[in-house]
Scaffold this motif. Sequence first.
Motif, PDB file in Angstrom:
ATOM      1  N   ASN A 108     -17.993  31.120  -0.395  1.00 39.52           N
ATOM      2  CA  ASN A 108     -16.716  30.741  -0.977  1.00 39.52           C
ATOM      3  C   ASN A 108     -16.731  29.248  -1.270  1.00 39.52           C
ATOM      4  O   ASN A 108     -17.180  28.456  -0.450  1.00 39.52           O
ATOM      5  CB  ASN A 108     -15.576  31.058  -0.001  1.00 39.52           C
ATOM      6  N   ALA A 126      -9.281  35.639  -1.244  1.00 42.98           N
ATOM      7  CA  ALA A 126     -10.500  35.721  -2.053  1.00 42.98           C
ATOM      8  C   ALA A 126     -11.438  36.802  -1.521  1.00 42.98           C
ATOM      9  O   ALA A 126     -12.066  37.525  -2.302  1.00 42.98           O
ATOM     10  CB  ALA A 126     -11.201  34.368  -2.089  1.00 42.98           C
ATOM     11  N   SER A 147     -11.724  30.492  -3.549  1.00 40.48           N
ATOM     12  CA  SER A 147     -10.363  30.508  -2.999  1.00 40.48           C
ATOM     13  C   SER A 147      -9.555  29.403  -3.672  1.00 40.48           C
ATOM     14  O   SER A 147     -10.108  28.418  -4.155  1.00 40.48           O
ATOM     15  CB  SER A 147     -10.383  30.308  -1.483  1.00 40.48           C
ATOM     16  N   GLU A 181      -5.970  30.600   1.371  1.00 41.92           N
ATOM     17  CA  GLU A 181      -6.265  31.753   0.517  1.00 41.92           C
ATOM     18  C   GLU A 181      -7.723  32.206   0.581  1.00 41.92           C
ATOM     19  O   GLU A 181      -8.178  32.946  -0.295  1.00 41.92           O
ATOM     20  CB  GLU A 181      -5.865  31.445  -0.925  1.00 41.92           C
ATOM     21  N   VAL A 182      -8.434  31.794   1.627  1.00 35.69           N
ATOM     22  CA  VAL A 182      -9.819  32.261   1.774  1.00 35.69           C
ATOM     23  C   VAL A 182      -9.835  33.776   1.969  1.00 35.69           C
ATOM     24  O   VAL A 182     -10.611  34.486   1.328  1.00 35.69           O
ATOM     25  CB  VAL A 182     -10.536  31.523   2.924  1.00 35.69           C
TER      26      VAL A 182
END
Length: 138
Positions: free
Chosen positions: A85, A128, A119, A124-125
């Motif tokens: 990410n 994702a 993300s 908001e990781v």
Amino acid sequence: MTTAAEPNYILSAGLGRFASQDANAAKHFGPQASEKTRELLAISIAQARDAGFEVIGEDVNPGDPDDTIKRFSAQLESRQWVAVNVGYGIRGNKDHTVLFERILEACRTTRPEAKIIFSNGPDEVFTAIKRNFPESCR
């Protein structure tokens, strides 16, 4: 994906402890941006863990890109990752474009099998992860 007994490892590159040094992050998260982003990331990591993913963060220092790439590359080599990410603080700032490209190139050459995900912030990781692995989120 790994077996059910093993977590699915995701390497997450974000500003982390360096967020307070970044004008955009400080503008968005306030003067204690590093602490706020770590707090938000911890919540997202806990959500991911509950879903069977282990997120390992790697703090990106735009002020020292060579050290960042050295540390990031060592992390990439340390295990099999289902995904990498890259946070918005890195890719959403034109001043970090070269560093962003170097991170992606390290992923491509070291772990081409890992999915690249993005993300939109430390909180908001997990979003994702769900977006990219909907069948694997338990």
